[in-house]
Design a protein around this motif. Structure first.
Motif, short mmCIF file in Angstrom:
data_model
loop_
_atom_site.label_atom_id
_atom_site.label_comp_id
_atom_site.label_asym_id
_atom_site.label_seq_id
_atom_site.Cartn_x
_atom_site.Cartn_y
_atom_site.Cartn_z
N ASN A 164 -13.73 -25.83 -28.91
CA ASN A 164 -12.29 -25.58 -28.84
C ASN A 164 -11.92 -24.11 -29.00
O ASN A 164 -10.79 -23.78 -29.39
CB ASN A 164 -11.57 -26.41 -29.91
N LEU A 165 -12.86 -23.22 -28.70
CA LEU A 165 -12.52 -21.79 -28.73
C LEU A 165 -11.44 -21.50 -27.69
O LEU A 165 -11.45 -22.03 -26.58
CB LEU A 165 -13.76 -20.94 -28.43
N SER A 166 -10.51 -20.63 -28.07
CA SER A 166 -9.49 -20.23 -27.10
C SER A 166 -10.09 -19.28 -26.08
O SER A 166 -11.19 -18.75 -26.27
CB SER A 166 -8.34 -19.52 -27.83
N GLU A 167 -9.37 -19.04 -25.00
CA GLU A 167 -9.86 -18.12 -23.98
C GLU A 167 -10.02 -16.72 -24.54
O GLU A 167 -10.97 -16.00 -24.19
CB GLU A 167 -8.89 -18.10 -22.78
N GLU A 168 -9.11 -16.33 -25.44
CA GLU A 168 -9.21 -15.01 -26.06
C GLU A 168 -10.47 -14.90 -26.92
O GLU A 168 -11.17 -13.87 -26.90
CB GLU A 168 -7.97 -14.73 -26.93
N GLU A 169 -10.79 -15.96 -27.67
CA GLU A 169 -12.00 -15.95 -28.50
C GLU A 169 -13.27 -15.87 -27.64
O GLU A 169 -14.22 -15.16 -27.98
CB GLU A 169 -12.03 -17.20 -29.38
N ARG A 170 -13.24 -16.55 -26.53
CA ARG A 170 -14.40 -16.51 -25.64
C ARG A 170 -14.58 -15.12 -25.04
O ARG A 170 -15.69 -14.59 -24.97
CB ARG A 170 -14.26 -17.56 -24.54
N GLN A 171 -13.47 -14.53 -24.60
CA GLN A 171 -13.56 -13.20 -24.02
C GLN A 171 -14.00 -12.16 -25.04
O GLN A 171 -14.73 -11.22 -24.70
CB GLN A 171 -12.19 -12.81 -23.43
N ALA A 172 -13.59 -12.33 -26.29
CA ALA A 172 -14.00 -11.40 -27.34
C ALA A 172 -15.50 -11.45 -27.55
O ALA A 172 -16.16 -10.42 -27.74
CB ALA A 172 -13.26 -11.73 -28.64
N ARG A 173 -16.05 -12.63 -27.53
CA ARG A 173 -17.50 -12.76 -27.71
C ARG A 173 -18.27 -12.21 -26.52
O ARG A 173 -19.33 -11.59 -26.67
CB ARG A 173 -17.86 -14.24 -27.95
N LEU A 174 -17.71 -12.43 -25.33
CA LEU A 174 -18.34 -11.86 -24.14
C LEU A 174 -18.31 -10.34 -24.19
O LEU A 174 -19.29 -9.67 -23.78
CB LEU A 174 -17.64 -12.36 -22.88
#
Length: 468
Positions: A109-119
C-alpha cells in the motif's frame, strides 16, 4: 516421457535457468547427453528447436517483462523495496509469534510518492503478485487427488526479482501457457509451488494444465538422495558401466508399480504398460542392490559380440588394454564369455582381467588345497597331457573331461586343485575359459609358479606317478 509416449503426446525440453548462479550451459549439455544416452528423446525444445522458442528462460525476459507490466497496470502486482535484512527480521518475528512465515504486504500500500522516493534512492524493486485474501485453491493432482491450499497462508510472493529476472513460479506458468503444455508431471517437492502458480494463471487469465506430482526418491536410510548415497547423476552411472536400458528399467520402477511380478522390461514394454494410476504416492527407495541385479540381467542378455563392443572402452581404460589387444578376436571372445556372468557393471571387467593377466596371489585356502594328499598327481597329469595349443574352445573342455576320466577321480578332485594352482583361488571363473585364453604354455607356467609356493616340494608334487 513415458506419459507422452504412452498417450501420443509430445515431450518438450527447456532450460529454466533464471537462477544464474546455479545454471551453466555445461549442465544443460550433460542433462541432454544423458537423456540421449538413456534413449529418452524429445520432440521440441533445446537442441531440436520448434515453434515456441527460445527455450531458455534467460532468453525470454522480454516476454515475462511485458506480462509483469500488465499485472502492475491492473493493480494485481506491485513493486517491493524491502531489503533482505527487513525480510529476515519479519521472518524472525513471525517465528517467535508461532505464525506461518509469509510476506505481510509491507510495500503493498505504498503511495506513488513513497515509491518514487525509494526509486530516487537507487533502490531496485522486486515485483510481488498480490495474493487474494480468503481464497481456497485446489490442486487436482492426477497422482495424489485433490490437495487444498489457503491463500492466507502464502502471502504476496515475488514474480520478478530486482535484477530483472523472473522467479520460477512466474516464468513456468507463462512458458507452459505459451508452449501449449497440457500436462505437468514433476516431483512432489513442487506441490507447494502449485498454488502460487495457480494464482499466476488466474491473474493472467490463463487456463492451467493438469498436474501430477510423483514421489521423491530416497536412499535406503529413508533420507533424500544425496552424494553420501553414492552416484547421483546419470553420467556417473554411465562411467561405472551401467547399461542405459538397465538404468531406464530401474528408474521406471521407482514409484511405478506395473501389474505382476515381472521386473525386467524394455523401454517399449514400459511405455505400453505405463499409467499414472499405478504411480505410488509414497516415496520410492533407491535400492542399489536392485539396480545391480537388473544391470546384471541385461549384461547376461547381450550377445558376445555386443558385449565385446560394450566392454572395449572399459578395457582400454584398464592396465590390461595391450594384453587384451594381443589376444586376437577369438580369445577375446572366450574371455568375454567367461566373465559375462560375473559382471555386475561393465567397469567390473578390470577386476576380472586381473585373473587372466596377473600372476596368482595364493590365498590360504588355495594353499591348503594344494597341500592335500594326491594333488600332486593331478597337477602332474595335467602338465604332462597339455597339448601344444588350444585352437578351439571345445578342445579345452574335452581336455579337462579326458583328464578327469584318466585320473579316475571325481571332477571336483581335479578342478579344485587346478583352479588353486592356476589362479591362487578356490572359486571363480570357469577353467575352460581361463585355459583357452591362456593357452597350454601359460598353463604350464602357472603350474610351475604354484610349485614354487610350496617349500620342500621343489622336486615335484610328491610322487610323480601318473594314472594311465
Amino acid at each position: 516421457f513415458l506419459y507422452a509416449r504412452r498417450y501420443g503426446g509430445e515431450l518438450l525440453i527447456r532450460s529454466e535457468d533464471t537462477d544464474v548462479e546455479r545454471s551453466r550451459r555445461e549442465y544443460e549439455d550433460e542433462i541432454m547427453e544423458s537423456l540421449e544416452w538413456l534413449g529418452i528423446n524429445w520432440d521440441e525444445g533445446l537442441k531440436v528447436g520448434g515453434a515456441n522458442g527460445p527455450y531458455r528462460q534467460t532468453e525470454r525476459v522480454d516476454i515475462y517483462q511485458k506480462l509483469v507490466n500488465d499485472l502492475l497496470d491492473r493493480g494485481l502486482a506491485y513493486p517491493c523495496f524491502c531489503t533482505e535484512e527487513e525480510l529476515e527480521e519479519e521472518r524472525k518475528q513471525l517465528l517467535e509469534q508461532g505464525e506461518i512465515v509469509r510476506y505481510r504486504g509491507r510495500c503493498r500500500n505504498l503511495s506513488e510518492e513513497e515509491r518514487q522516493a525509494r526509486l530516487a534512492q537507487g533502490i531496485k524493486p522486486a515485483v510481488r503478485l498480490q495474493v487474494p485474501p480468503g481464497q481456497v485453491y485446489v490442486v487436482e493432482d492426477l497422482v495424489r487427488g485433490n490437495v487444498v491450499f489457503e491463500s492466507d497462508t502464502i502471502g504476496d510472493f515475488i514474480i520478478m526479482k530486482s535484477d530483472g529476472l523472473p522467479t520460477y513460479n512466474f516464468a513456468v506458468v507463462i512458458d507452459d501457457h505459451l508452449m501449449g503444455i497440457t500436462h505437468v508431471i514433476r516431483a512432489e517437492e513442487h506441490l507447494s509451488n502449485t498454488p502460487r502458480q495457480l494464482m499466476v494463471y488466474e491473474a493472467l487469465g490463463f487456463t492451467p494444465p493438469k498436474f501430477a506430482h510423483v514421489s521423491l526418491i530416497l536412499g535406503k536410510d529413508r533420507q533424500k538422495m544425496s552424494k553420501r548415497h553414492g552416484a547421483t547423476s546419470v553420467s556417473q552411472y554411465r562411467q561405472k558401466g551401467y547399461l542405459p536400458e538397465a538404468l531406464v528399467n530401474f528408474l521406471a520402477l521407482l514409484g511405478w508399480n506395473p501389474e505382476g511380478e515381472e521386473e525386467i522390461f524394455t523401454l517399449d514394454e514400459i511405455i505400453e504398460r505405463f499409467s499414472l494410476e499405478r504411480v505410488a504416492k509414497n516415496p520410492a527407495v533407491f535400492d542399489l542392490d536392485k539396480l545391480n541385479y537388473i544391470n546384471q540381467q541385461y549384461i547376461k542378455q547381450k550377445t558376445i559380440s555386443e558385449l565385446k563392443e560394450a566392454l572395449r572402452p572399459f578395457i582400454e581404460a584398464s592396465p590390461y588394454a595391450d594384453r587384451v589387444q594381443e589376444l586376437g578376436e577369438d580369445k577375446y571372445g572366450w574371455l568375454v564369455e567367461g566373465i559375462r556372468d560375473y559382471l555386475v557393471c561393465l567397469a567390473d571387467v578390470k577386476e576380472n582381467l586381473s585373473i587372466f593377466f596377473d600372476d596368482p596371489d595364493y590365498t590360504q585356502e588355495a594353499i591348503e588345497v594344494l597341500r592335500q594328499e594326491g594333488v600332486g598327481q593331478v597337477l602332474d597329469a595335467c602338465q604332462e597331457r597339455l597339448p601344444e595349443s588350444f585352437t578351439q574352445f571345445d578342445e579345452t573342455r574335452k581336455f579337462l573331461k579326458t583328464l578327469v576320466k584318466e585320473t579316475r577321480l571325481r571332477p571336483k578332485m581335479v578342478y579344485m586343485p587346478l583352479r588353486a594352482a592356476f589362479t591362487g583361488r578356490t572359486r571363480g571363473l570357469e577353467l575352460p575359459y581361463l585355459m583357452s585364453v591362456w593357452g597350454p604354455d601359460e598353463c604350464r607356467r602357472r603350474l610351475e609358479l604354484a610349485r614354487q609356493q610350496l617349500p620342500g616340494q621343489e622336486s615335484g608334487w610328491g610322487q610323480r606317478t601318473v594314472v594311465d
